[in-house]
Motif scaffolding. Structure first.
Motif, PDB file in Angstrom:
ATOM      1  N   GLN A  47      13.990   2.781   8.831  1.00 41.73           N
ATOM      2  CA  GLN A  47      14.681   2.721   7.551  1.00 41.73           C
ATOM      3  C   GLN A  47      15.767   1.650   7.537  1.00 41.73           C
ATOM      4  O   GLN A  47      16.594   1.584   8.422  1.00 41.73           O
ATOM      5  CB  GLN A  47      15.286   4.073   7.222  1.00 41.73           C
ATOM      6  CG  GLN A  47      15.845   4.137   5.825  1.00 41.73           C
ATOM      7  CD  GLN A  47      16.142   5.561   5.408  1.00 41.73           C
ATOM      8  OE1 GLN A  47      15.555   6.494   5.929  1.00 41.73           O
ATOM      9  NE2 GLN A  47      17.044   5.725   4.490  1.00 41.73           N
ATOM     10  N   CYS A  83      13.618   2.061   0.300  1.00 44.00           N
ATOM     11  CA  CYS A  83      13.850   2.477   1.693  1.00 44.00           C
ATOM     12  C   CYS A  83      14.043   1.307   2.658  1.00 44.00           C
ATOM     13  O   CYS A  83      14.540   1.505   3.767  1.00 44.00           O
ATOM     14  CB  CYS A  83      12.673   3.312   2.181  1.00 44.00           C
ATOM     15  SG  CYS A  83      12.377   4.782   1.185  1.00 44.00           S
ATOM     16  N   CYS A  97       9.758   6.300   9.172  1.00 44.53           N
ATOM     17  CA  CYS A  97      10.582   5.949   8.010  1.00 44.53           C
ATOM     18  C   CYS A  97      10.796   7.207   7.169  1.00 44.53           C
ATOM     19  O   CYS A  97      10.032   7.464   6.238  1.00 44.53           O
ATOM     20  CB  CYS A  97       9.902   4.852   7.204  1.00 44.53           C
ATOM     21  SG  CYS A  97      10.871   4.299   5.803  1.00 44.53           S
ATOM     22  N   CYS A  99      12.836   8.108   4.783  1.00 38.07           N
ATOM     23  CA  CYS A  99      12.990   7.901   3.335  1.00 38.07           C
ATOM     24  C   CYS A  99      11.621   7.731   2.687  1.00 38.07           C
ATOM     25  O   CYS A  99      11.307   8.339   1.665  1.00 38.07           O
ATOM     26  CB  CYS A  99      13.866   6.672   3.095  1.00 38.07           C
ATOM     27  SG  CYS A  99      13.937   6.104   1.388  1.00 38.07           S
ATOM     28  N   TYR A 100      10.796   6.888   3.270  1.00 37.65           N
ATOM     29  CA  TYR A 100       9.447   6.614   2.783  1.00 37.65           C
ATOM     30  C   TYR A 100       8.605   7.891   2.813  1.00 37.65           C
ATOM     31  O   TYR A 100       7.842   8.176   1.915  1.00 37.65           O
ATOM     32  CB  TYR A 100       8.829   5.540   3.683  1.00 37.65           C
ATOM     33  CG  TYR A 100       7.585   4.853   3.182  1.00 37.65           C
ATOM     34  CD1 TYR A 100       7.667   3.617   2.554  1.00 37.65           C
ATOM     35  CD2 TYR A 100       6.329   5.399   3.382  1.00 37.65           C
ATOM     36  CE1 TYR A 100       6.525   2.954   2.143  1.00 37.65           C
ATOM     37  CE2 TYR A 100       5.186   4.748   2.967  1.00 37.65           C
ATOM     38  CZ  TYR A 100       5.285   3.517   2.345  1.00 37.65           C
ATOM     39  OH  TYR A 100       4.149   2.872   1.937  1.00 37.65           O
TER      40      TYR A 100
END
Length: 113
Positions: A47, A83, A97, A99-100
């Protein structure tokens, strides 16, 4: 979101991509700029490790194996812009990741490919 809003968003993304490509040709690599070291495969997979202009090539790779390229690219670039990371490979690996991985649709499904 209406058709007009989507058209504006797509135009904005296109401008960002074009500016990013144009900037790559104008900026010479010098000793004063930091160089990426280590494993290039993990760069961009955590991220915040990408710059916005690096989203398009990462998403092209991410969406290369799907039959639904246009929606995959659209949502991948949207997720990358938020992100600043794209998981490695063409599928899975989203744990690198958060956020993703954690961005969901209204129905609770994954928003990012």
């Amino acid at each position: 979101m209406g058709k007009f809003s989507i058209a504006i968003l797509l135009c904005f993304l296109l401008v960002l991509v074009l500016l990013g490509q144009n900037q790559a040709f104008k900026t010479p690599i010098s000793a004063s700029q930091p160089q990426r070291q280590g494993n290039h495969a993990t760069y961009g997979a955590t991220q915040g490790s990408l710059r916005p202009q690096e989203c398009a090539p990462r998403c092209t790779t991410r969406c290369s194996a799907t039959a639904y390229k246009k929606p995959c690219l659209f949502f991948c670039q949207k997720c990358c812009a938020k992100c600043l990371c794209v998981p490695p490979g063409t599928y899975g690996n989203k744990q690198s990741c958060p956020c993703y991985n954690n961005w969901k649709t209204k129905r609770g499904g994954p928003k990012c490919p």
